[in-house]
Design an enzyme around this catalytic site. Structure first.
Site, PDB file in Angstrom:
ATOM      1  N   ASN A  44       0.857  -1.173   0.154  1.00 16.57           N
ATOM      2  CA  ASN A  44       0.185  -0.024  -0.049  1.00 16.57           C
ATOM      3  C   ASN A  44       0.843   1.151   0.015  1.00 16.57           C
ATOM      4  OD1 ASN A  44      -1.804   1.862   0.461  1.00 16.57           O
ATOM      5  ND2 ASN A  44      -2.454   1.449   2.721  1.00 16.57           N
ATOM      6  N   LYS A  58       0.173   4.368  -0.358  1.00 16.26           N
ATOM      7  CA  LYS A  58      -0.575   5.451   0.163  1.00 16.26           C
ATOM      8  C   LYS A  58      -0.219   6.511  -0.607  1.00 16.26           C
ATOM      9  CE  LYS A  58      -0.342   3.173   4.607  1.00 16.26           C
ATOM     10  NZ  LYS A  58      -0.210   3.268   6.224  1.00 16.26           N
ATOM     11  N   HIS A  73      -9.441   1.118   5.011  1.00 16.80           N
ATOM     12  CA  HIS A  73      -8.374   1.456   5.626  1.00 16.80           C
ATOM     13  C   HIS A  73      -8.544   2.658   6.812  1.00 16.80           C
ATOM     14  CE1 HIS A  73      -4.328   2.460   6.487  1.00 16.80           C
ATOM     15  NE2 HIS A  73      -3.777   1.484   5.990  1.00 16.80           N
ATOM     16  N   GLU A 128      -6.818   4.835   7.915  1.00 17.97           N
ATOM     17  CA  GLU A 128      -6.889   6.365   7.453  1.00 17.97           C
ATOM     18  C   GLU A 128      -7.982   6.838   6.782  1.00 17.97           C
ATOM     19  OE1 GLU A 128      -3.018   5.402   5.506  1.00 17.97           O
ATOM     20  OE2 GLU A 128      -1.941   5.101   7.444  1.00 17.97           O
ATOM     21  N   GLU A 173      -5.148  -4.546  10.957  1.00 15.00           N
ATOM     22  CA  GLU A 173      -4.275  -3.772  10.968  1.00 15.00           C
ATOM     23  C   GLU A 173      -4.567  -2.592  12.144  1.00 15.00           C
ATOM     24  OE1 GLU A 173      -2.171  -2.442   7.117  1.00 15.00           O
ATOM     25  OE2 GLU A 173      -4.042  -1.174   7.180  1.00 15.00           O
ATOM     26  N   GLY A 177       2.398   2.529  10.865  1.00 11.93           N
ATOM     27  CA  GLY A 177       3.117   3.694  10.645  1.00 11.93           C
ATOM     28  C   GLY A 177       3.942   4.161  12.013  1.00 11.93           C
ATOM     29  N   SER A 200       3.405  -1.757  10.363  1.00 12.33           N
ATOM     30  CA  SER A 200       4.973  -2.008  10.494  1.00 12.33           C
ATOM     31  C   SER A 200       5.732  -3.210  10.347  1.00 12.33           C
ATOM     32  CB  SER A 200       5.309  -1.592  11.978  1.00 12.33           C
ATOM     33  OG  SER A 200       4.845  -0.030  12.421  1.00 12.33           O
TER      34      SER A 200
END
Ligand code: 13P
Length: 254
Positions: free
Chosen positions: A15, A17, A102, A104, A174, A180, A215
């Site tokens: 991904n 992003k 996701h 985000e 996730e 991140g 991560s």
């Protein structure tokens, strides 16, 4: 080495992003395809930003086994929805996968479980494999709510699409505290949630690929992949470096 008894094919998804110029995308894909001969068993997918999908599809991926995915799709099929990109359009460009829900998107764009279920269904209708992302915040984990949150997020799509359809797709666990941050869930923490998700899917879930994201790096990939219910990874930061990404793919080989 993915250790799962039913021999689900390992799946590694990049991904990217909101990163990269077209020059960066070319360089990254060249780096991945150059080392590609070392990857035999894992299914590998890259998800560029919308504007780089055409470039990735036509220039780099047409002659490789690397599949293409998108990071999101519209909740609408077509019409006056300025700025949106539909599932059909993505399929037309060669995408076989779409990330939905996701963290985000849920966090920065207020995507609800109901909206995610709708996007998931449209991706499926457009003949792609949706990847449903689920995961808890650090506060929710601290409060012991992890499994309840996962149940709610998976349940929304189960209610909307049914076990059969969800079972044929991909689910990515996730945890937000690992995305991140450089902090990875331990193999045991991840395995517990993966096994729980499989149980929620019922009999249709035996073949479902449930992958971990947060991560993932070359140093921790193998320990995660040896867990019985972890079928691969959704990789953010480490997927922006060809060498690291290929190492993660190799760690997932059968
Ligand atoms: P990182 O690998 O950078 O933690 O990102 C994970 C992720 O969000 C993949 O979708």
């Amino acid at each position: 080495m993915v250790n799962n008894s039913t021999k689900r094919r390992p799946l590694i998804i990049a991904n990217w992003k909101l990163n990269g110029t077209s020059a960066f995308v070319s360089e990254l894909l060249e780096g991945i395809t150059e080392q590609w001969t070392g990857v035999h068993q894992a299914e590998v997918v890259v998800c560029p930003a919308f504007v780089h999908i055409g470039q990735a599809s036509s220039v780099h991926l047409a002659h490789s086994n690397i599949a293409l995915g998108a990071q999101d799709c519209s909740q609408f099929e077509e019409g006056a929805y300025t700025g949106d990109v539909s599932a059909e359009m993505l399929h037309d460009l060669g995408c076989q996968f779409v990330i939905t829900g996701h963290s985000e998107r849920r966090r920065f764009y207020n995507e609800t479980d109901a909206l995610v279920a709708r996007k998931f269904d449209l991706a499926h209708k457009a003949l792609m494999t949706p990847i449903l992302c689920v995961g808890e915040t650090p506060e929710q984990r601290e409060a012991g709510e992890t499994l309840a949150i996962i149940k709610r997020q998976v349940g929304a799509v189960l209610d909307y699409c049914g076990q059969e359809k969800l079972g044929r797709c991909v689910i990515a666990y996730e945890p937000l505290w690992a995305v991140g941050t450089g902090v990875t869930a331990t193999p045991d923490q991840a395995q517990e949630v993966h096994a729980f998700i499989r149980q929620l899917l019922g009999p249709a879930g035996q073949a479902t690929r449930i992958i971990y994201g947060g991560s993932v790096k070359p140093e921790n990939a193998e320990a995660l992949f040896t867990q019985p219910d972890i079928g691969g990874a959704l990789v953010g930061g480490a997927a922006l470096k060809a060498d690291d990404f290929i190492e993660i793919c190799k760690a997932a080989e059968l």
